[in-house]
Enzyme design. Sequence first.
Site, PDB file in Angstrom:
ATOM      1  N   ASP A  49       0.811  -1.224   0.000  1.00 29.92           N
ATOM      2  CA  ASP A  49       0.000   0.000   0.000  1.00 29.92           C
ATOM      3  C   ASP A  49       0.843   1.272   0.000  1.00 29.92           C
ATOM      4  OD1 ASP A  49      -2.418  -1.436   0.129  1.00 29.92           O
ATOM      5  OD2 ASP A  49      -2.166  -1.671   2.283  1.00 29.92           O
ATOM      6  N   LYS A  82       2.318   2.339  -5.021  1.00 32.83           N
ATOM      7  CA  LYS A  82       3.093   1.970  -6.215  1.00 32.83           C
ATOM      8  C   LYS A  82       2.297   2.275  -7.467  1.00 32.83           C
ATOM      9  CE  LYS A  82       3.338  -2.239  -4.588  1.00 32.83           C
ATOM     10  NZ  LYS A  82       2.877  -2.051  -3.213  1.00 32.83           N
ATOM     11  N   GLY A 106      -3.097  -5.077  -5.451  1.00 36.58           N
ATOM     12  CA  GLY A 106      -4.094  -4.072  -5.819  1.00 36.58           C
ATOM     13  C   GLY A 106      -3.450  -2.723  -6.022  1.00 36.58           C
ATOM     14  N   HIS A 107      -3.706  -2.138  -7.156  1.00 36.50           N
ATOM     15  CA  HIS A 107      -3.248  -0.785  -7.414  1.00 36.50           C
ATOM     16  C   HIS A 107      -4.476   0.069  -7.646  1.00 36.50           C
ATOM     17  CE1 HIS A 107       0.868  -1.740  -7.744  1.00 36.50           C
ATOM     18  NE2 HIS A 107       0.849  -2.238  -8.944  1.00 36.50           N
ATOM     19  N   GLN A 150       2.852  -6.236  -4.016  1.00 35.83           N
ATOM     20  CA  GLN A 150       3.151  -6.345  -2.581  1.00 35.83           C
ATOM     21  C   GLN A 150       4.417  -5.542  -2.254  1.00 35.83           C
ATOM     22  OE1 GLN A 150       2.625  -9.720  -4.071  1.00 35.83           O
ATOM     23  NE2 GLN A 150       0.464  -9.581  -3.728  1.00 35.83           N
TER      24      GLN A 150
HETATM   25  P1  GDP Z   1      -0.049  -0.058  -3.822  1.00 39.29           P
HETATM   26  O1  GDP Z   1      -0.543  -1.254  -3.087  1.00 39.29           O
HETATM   27  O2  GDP Z   1       1.328   0.316  -3.392  1.00 39.29           O
HETATM   28  O3  GDP Z   1      -0.169  -0.147  -5.305  1.00 39.29           O
HETATM   29  O4  GDP Z   1      -0.970   1.123  -3.316  1.00 39.29           O
HETATM   30  P2  GDP Z   1      -2.051   1.902  -4.129  1.00 39.29           P
HETATM   31  O5  GDP Z   1      -1.464   2.385  -5.409  1.00 39.29           O
HETATM   32  O6  GDP Z   1      -3.298   1.115  -4.178  1.00 39.29           O
HETATM   33  O7  GDP Z   1      -2.198   3.176  -3.174  1.00 39.29           O
HETATM   34  C1  GDP Z   1      -2.776   3.099  -1.912  1.00 39.29           C
HETATM   35  C2  GDP Z   1      -3.665   4.288  -1.703  1.00 39.29           C
HETATM   36  O8  GDP Z   1      -2.893   5.459  -1.506  1.00 39.29           O
HETATM   37  C3  GDP Z   1      -4.602   4.597  -2.854  1.00 39.29           C
HETATM   38  O9  GDP Z   1      -5.856   4.916  -2.317  1.00 39.29           O
HETATM   39  C4  GDP Z   1      -3.943   5.795  -3.526  1.00 39.29           C
HETATM   40  O10 GDP Z   1      -4.861   6.606  -4.235  1.00 39.29           O
HETATM   41  C5  GDP Z   1      -3.367   6.508  -2.328  1.00 39.29           C
HETATM   42  N1  GDP Z   1      -2.229   7.387  -2.598  1.00 39.29           N
HETATM   43  C6  GDP Z   1      -1.130   7.128  -3.351  1.00 39.29           C
HETATM   44  N2  GDP Z   1      -0.277   8.168  -3.311  1.00 39.29           N
HETATM   45  C7  GDP Z   1      -0.842   9.107  -2.496  1.00 39.29           C
HETATM   46  C8  GDP Z   1      -0.428  10.410  -2.030  1.00 39.29           C
HETATM   47  O11 GDP Z   1       0.649  10.928  -2.337  1.00 39.29           O
HETATM   48  N3  GDP Z   1      -1.301  11.058  -1.181  1.00 39.29           N
HETATM   49  C9  GDP Z   1      -2.496  10.514  -0.795  1.00 39.29           C
HETATM   50  N4  GDP Z   1      -3.269  11.206   0.046  1.00 39.29           N
HETATM   51  N5  GDP Z   1      -2.899   9.310  -1.215  1.00 39.29           N
HETATM   52  C10 GDP Z   1      -2.089   8.612  -2.045  1.00 39.29           C
END
Ligand code: GDP
Length: 430
Positions: free
Chosen positions: A13, A16, A40-41, A224
């Site tokens: 989370d 990425k 999940g992205h 992950q």
């Molecule tokens: P992953 O598992 O690393 O791919 O995580 P995700 O891409 O699903 O991101 C997790 C959450 O963080 C999502 O709801 C994104 O929209 C949010 N997110 C990502 N970058 C930022 C940021 O710089 N600020 C905020 N507030 N939310 C972010």
Amino acid sequence: MKIIGVFGQQRGDEGKGRVVDMLAESCDMVARFNGGSNAGHTVVLPDGRELALHIVPSGIAHEKAVNIIGNGTIVDPIRFSEEIASIESLGITVTPEKLKVSSSAHLVLPHYKVLEEIRELGRSAQGSTKAGIADTYAAKAQRSGVRVERLLGSHDALLQVVRDGLNSVQMERKKHGLPPVDIENEVKIYSAAIVKLQPFVTDTSVYVNEHLAAGETLLAEGAQAFLLDIDHGMYPYVTSSSTTAGGVATGLGIAPTTLDRSIGIVKAVQSHVGGGPFVTEIHDEKLLDVLHGDMTTIDAEKGTTTGRVRRLGYLDITGIRRADMVNGTTELAITKLDWVPRYGKTIKVCTSYTYRGQTLSMAPDSAWALEKCEPVYEELSAWDEDITEVRSFSELPTAAQKYIEAIEKWTGLPVTYIGVGPRRDQVIIR
Ligand code: GDP
């Protein structure tokens, strides 16, 4: 810069998705090399709509990129076809020219999900996503798995394997008080899904190597995160695949040459879904209430795939140092900097551990040892200003600049991207 890898340096989370989405625009190929639909992205499209991706690489939202689901992944035909339908419902067309699934990836069979469901009922529950991931990888390791290439042969023979698998777990379900599976209905659903998957099947290793040789660029999208890596993570609280840089070579069938760029994604604060040691975890309920955010919005601290509320903590540099070492990280992207002020006027950052009377600057390699580590914190000032519309480093409040510079000092790596909000444009590029 031919091959770029993007890896989560923490516990998942990290955001990425948005970094990959940004880089995908200028890459010819975007590839997943590990994991399955348990990842999940969340990509926020320019019009504000959210695209939730699970196995399909983030390049799908871009015109140019060809997307690869590599041999190191596992594919559930049912979830795959559901995901394609959901992407297409947003007006994005998914064709075999734009998406290629490795013939050597392994198939998730329905009974693997049943086995996981049963395990999660008992004492050996691991808080898994019940997507059959562990059992599919276990079957692969036991050499009893079924690969995607089987779709190119007789579907009837494959469906018989599905039927036999489900028959083999019916008694076990009954023993655990679960209702019986309607096997013929499951077979029908699987049958329809493999017809949808079949046109995408490709020898992706050959495809990727030929296109790299022709001068194309590749973005390898890690699913992950470091602490969940089967070898380097906090075993046994890990996923069943390689989430780190080494997984790119085996999971895509390319030579283990060094990545030209290895981008480590670090969330400015730390979160985790599932079990396992969490050295910097916060237990203060009042603070957690503020930090979890509005559960009805994208802002909420809950998993994209599982919907489970995340455990939260302070940034842990000792763990990031270890991830940087294993991934050969060349630069960091810090996400969610906009979240830091929620922690209060000051924020703690863990820069070393004490472990059995010793000071460690790098996290140990096992859950067992992590359980015994105590965090040593340094305290930095937070800021009051809203930074979500800031687009250059120099316009950030001084305390926010100092937060980034402290991370650079503690890790010895440049921070090249800073997320200040979830939208595509809410990023500072340095
Ligand atoms: P992953 O598992 O690393 O791919 O995580 P995700 O891409 O699903 O991101 C997790 C959450 O963080 C999502 O709801 C994104 O929209 C949010 N997110 C990502 N970058 C930022 C940021 O710089 N600020 C905020 N507030 N939310 C972010």
